[in-house]
Design a protein around this motif. Structure first.
Motif, PDB file in Angstrom:
ATOM      1  N   UNK A  14       0.935 -88.244 -41.250  1.00 24.03           N
ATOM      2  CA  UNK A  14       1.889 -89.127 -40.582  1.00 24.03           C
ATOM      3  C   UNK A  14       1.223 -89.760 -39.372  1.00 24.03           C
ATOM      4  N   UNK A  15       1.712 -90.921 -39.003  1.00 22.89           N
ATOM      5  CA  UNK A  15       1.279 -91.597 -37.786  1.00 22.89           C
ATOM      6  C   UNK A  15       2.508 -91.867 -36.924  1.00 22.89           C
ATOM      7  N   UNK A  16       2.524 -91.274 -35.726  1.00 30.45           N
ATOM      8  CA  UNK A  16       3.650 -91.461 -34.794  1.00 30.45           C
ATOM      9  C   UNK A  16       4.985 -91.130 -35.467  1.00 30.45           C
ATOM     10  N   UNK A  17       4.969 -90.060 -36.245  1.00 29.33           N
ATOM     11  CA  UNK A  17       6.186 -89.615 -36.893  1.00 29.33           C
ATOM     12  C   UNK A  17       6.538 -90.336 -38.186  1.00 29.33           C
ATOM     13  N   UNK A  18       5.729 -91.323 -38.576  1.00 23.81           N
ATOM     14  CA  UNK A  18       6.009 -92.057 -39.821  1.00 23.81           C
ATOM     15  C   UNK A  18       5.113 -91.531 -40.938  1.00 23.81           C
ATOM     16  N   UNK A  19       5.695 -90.926 -41.983  1.00 21.78           N
ATOM     17  CA  UNK A  19       4.888 -90.386 -43.085  1.00 21.78           C
ATOM     18  C   UNK A  19       4.144 -91.495 -43.819  1.00 21.78           C
ATOM     19  N   UNK A  20       2.849 -91.289 -44.020  1.00 23.37           N
ATOM     20  CA  UNK A  20       2.024 -92.234 -44.778  1.00 23.37           C
ATOM     21  C   UNK A  20       1.580 -91.608 -46.101  1.00 23.37           C
ATOM     22  N   UNK A  55      -9.840 -89.370 -40.563  1.00 26.00           N
ATOM     23  CA  UNK A  55      -8.503 -88.950 -40.157  1.00 26.00           C
ATOM     24  C   UNK A  55      -8.348 -87.474 -40.540  1.00 26.00           C
ATOM     25  N   UNK A  56      -7.667 -86.713 -39.707  1.00 26.55           N
ATOM     26  CA  UNK A  56      -7.381 -85.317 -40.013  1.00 26.55           C
ATOM     27  C   UNK A  56      -5.980 -85.237 -40.619  1.00 26.55           C
ATOM     28  N   UNK A  57      -5.890 -84.726 -41.831  1.00 25.56           N
ATOM     29  CA  UNK A  57      -4.570 -84.613 -42.472  1.00 25.56           C
ATOM     30  C   UNK A  57      -3.728 -83.557 -41.763  1.00 25.56           C
ATOM     31  N   UNK A  58      -2.414 -83.676 -41.905  1.00 22.01           N
ATOM     32  CA  UNK A  58      -1.480 -82.805 -41.188  1.00 22.01           C
ATOM     33  C   UNK A  58      -1.201 -81.505 -41.928  1.00 22.01           C
TER      34      UNK A  58
END
Length: 254
Positions: A14-20, A55-58
C-alpha cells in the motif's frame, strides 16, 4: 514444466493507506519469459519494484532461487536478516527501465562495464572484456565509444539491457522497456529480448506491446486492481480469456 524460480504468496503493498497490491500469488518458472499485462495503475510496476527491492512489500512472502523474504502485517520494521536477504535477491536481478537510466557522462562501454566493477568488485580488464562481449550480443559493439546522447532510443535501451546482463543476473525485469521509443525502434529491442529467451534467461516483462506478448511470451499474467485475475499461455489468454475484465482490456488492442 519449468522449475519455479520465483514464488510469490499473498504479496501486499500500500501507499499512504491505498492498497496497490492486494495479495498477489504467482509462480514464475526458470528460463521462462513472463509478460505482465493489465490497465495502467493495476500494480504491474509496483510488483516489479517489490521483486527487486526498490519497494519493500508490506505483507506476504517472496522467494527467488531459494532465497525467501517474509513479512507479517504486524512487522514494524526491517531486521538485519530481511535486509541481508533483500540485498542477496537484488544481486541476482537485472532491471531495465523505460527511461534507459544510462550515465550521461560515460560512454556506452563504460556504462556496461562500470556496474560489475562497483557492485561485484570485478577487475577492470575483465569488466571491459565482458562489456564488449555483451555489446556485441545486442549489436552495439561498434558504438562502444559513443555517449548516450549520441545513440537512438532503441540503441540506448539495448545498451541498458547489456548493462543488466553485465551483472550476470538470474532474472531480468523490464518495466515498459519500449514505451519511450518511437514505433520504428521498438522491434530492435524486442528482438534482443527474444534472443535472450532463446538462450534460457528468465525474463519478466511489463508491457503494452500485445504483439510481442502474444508471439514471444510463454506465460501471460493479467493484473487488475492489484490482483492476478488470470494467467496462462498466450493462446489461451488472447483467444479464450476466461475473465470478463481480461476480454474488456484486450478489446483495446485486438
Amino acid at each position: 514444466m519449468t522449475h519455479p524460480l520465483i514464488e510469490i504468496e499473498g504479496l501486499k503493498k500500500s501507499f499512504h493507506g491505498r492498497p496497490v497490491l492486494r495479495g498477489i500469488d504467482l509462480t514464475i518458472g526458470s528460463n521462462q519469459l513472463t509478460v505482465l499485462i493489465g490497465p495502467s495503475g493495476c500494480g504491474k510496476s509496483t510488483l516489479l519494484r517489490c521483486l527487486n527491492g526498490l519497494e519493500v512489500f508490506d505483507e506476504g512472502s517472496l522467494s527467488i532461487n531459494g532465497n525467501r523474504l517474509v513479512r507479517q502485517a504486524s512487522q514494524p520494521g526491517l531486521d538485519r536478516k530481511f535486509q541481508r536477504t533483500m540485498h542477496e535477491l537484488r544481486s541476482t536481478m537485472g532491471m531495465v527501465f523505460q527511461s534507459f537510466n544510462l550515465f550521461p557522462h560515460l560512454d556506452t562501454l563504460q556504462n556496461v562495464a562500470r556496474p560489475p566493477q562497483i557492485v561485484q568488485g570485478m577487475a577492470r580488464a575483465e569488466a571491459l572484456q565482458l562489456a564488449l562481449e555483451l555489446l556485441e550480443k545486442v549489436g552495439l559493439r561498434e558504438l562502444a565509444g559513443h555517449y548516450p546522447s549520441e545513440l537512438s532510443g532503441g540503441q540506448q535501451q539495448r545498451a541498458a539491457i547489456a548493462r543488466a546482463l553485465a551483472m550476470r543476473p538470474r532474472v531480468i525485469l523490464y518495466d515498459e522497456p519500449t514505451s519511450a521509443l518511437d514505433p520504428g525502434l521498438v522491434d530492435e529491442v524486442l528482438q534482443v529480448m527474444r534472443e535472450l529467451h532463446d538462450e534460457g534467461i528468465t525474463q519478466v516483462v511489463v508491457t503494452h506491446e500485445m504483439r510481442f506478448a502474444r508471439e514471444a511470451a510463454e506465460k501471460i499474467v493479467v493484473l487488475w486492481e492489484g490482483e492476478v485475475i488470470e494467467e496462462g499461455p498466450p493462446d489461451a489468454i488472447f483467444s479464450h480469456p476466461c475473465d470478463l475484465r481480461t476480454r474488456q482490456f484486450l478489446k483495446r488492442f485486438l
